[in-house]
Design a protein around this motif. Sequence first.
Motif, PDB file in Angstrom:
ATOM      1  N   GLY A   1      -9.694  -0.148   3.450  1.00  0.00           N
ATOM      2  CA  GLY A   1      -9.629  -0.387   2.217  1.00  0.00           C
ATOM      3  C   GLY A   1      -9.685  -2.151   2.087  1.00  0.00           C
ATOM      4  O   GLY A   1     -10.095  -2.824   1.792  1.00  0.00           O
ATOM      5  N   CYS A   2      -8.343  -2.858   2.996  1.00  0.00           N
ATOM      6  CA  CYS A   2      -7.730  -3.879   2.048  1.00  0.00           C
ATOM      7  C   CYS A   2      -7.667  -4.772   4.081  1.00  0.00           C
ATOM      8  O   CYS A   2      -7.440  -6.238   3.953  1.00  0.00           O
ATOM      9  CB  CYS A   2      -6.419  -3.910   1.382  1.00  0.00           C
ATOM     10  SG  CYS A   2      -5.093  -3.659   2.264  1.00  0.00           S
ATOM     11  N   GLY A   3      -7.514  -3.997   4.958  1.00  0.00           N
ATOM     12  CA  GLY A   3      -7.726  -4.411   5.735  1.00  0.00           C
ATOM     13  C   GLY A   3      -5.778  -5.067   6.257  1.00  0.00           C
ATOM     14  O   GLY A   3      -6.145  -5.652   7.477  1.00  0.00           O
ATOM     15  N   GLY A   4      -5.060  -4.708   6.051  1.00  0.00           N
ATOM     16  CA  GLY A   4      -3.572  -4.108   6.031  1.00  0.00           C
ATOM     17  C   GLY A   4      -3.518  -3.722   7.668  1.00  0.00           C
ATOM     18  O   GLY A   4      -4.056  -2.845   8.131  1.00  0.00           O
ATOM     19  N   THR A   5      -2.459  -4.003   8.021  1.00  0.00           N
ATOM     20  CA  THR A   5      -1.754  -3.253   9.171  1.00  0.00           C
ATOM     21  C   THR A   5      -0.468  -3.025   8.842  1.00  0.00           C
ATOM     22  O   THR A   5      -0.312  -1.969   9.925  1.00  0.00           O
ATOM     23  CB  THR A   5      -1.481  -4.525  10.245  1.00  0.00           C
ATOM     24  OG1 THR A   5      -1.191  -5.409   9.739  1.00  0.00           O
ATOM     25  CG2 THR A   5      -3.060  -5.665  10.713  1.00  0.00           C
TER      26      THR A   5
END
Length: 120
Positions: free
Chosen positions: A39-43
């Motif tokens: 969704g947001c590319g967060g890790t």
Amino acid sequence: MTTAPQVVYDGGIAAHELRFQRCRSCEELVFYPRVLCPGCGGTDLAWERSEGRGVVYSTTTVRHRDGDYDVSLIDLDEGFRMMSRVLGEPDEVRIGERVVVEFAELDGRPAAVFRKEVDR
């Protein structure tokens, strides 16, 4: 050092736990396990444990010379969808039917499969 998502997921299956991830940045559920939120590319993905209850979204019967089996998409109550098998007669699996996870060995590996849920 971070453990690969597949290793954590497989460890859960071996321990009879169905695990999924949730992004701490955008709260999106992530399944199949990954290193980045789609969704947001967060890790920053946290692991959670599913109760293993859901509904058959779609189903098909695979015809094989060694015997027929079911392949279904299951919508889990937590909000993610996974592909698996529903045990029993494959032609008797119905869309909308409630199912619950069960752990079995398929092709020599631990796996999360489902069975029809009896009324609670």
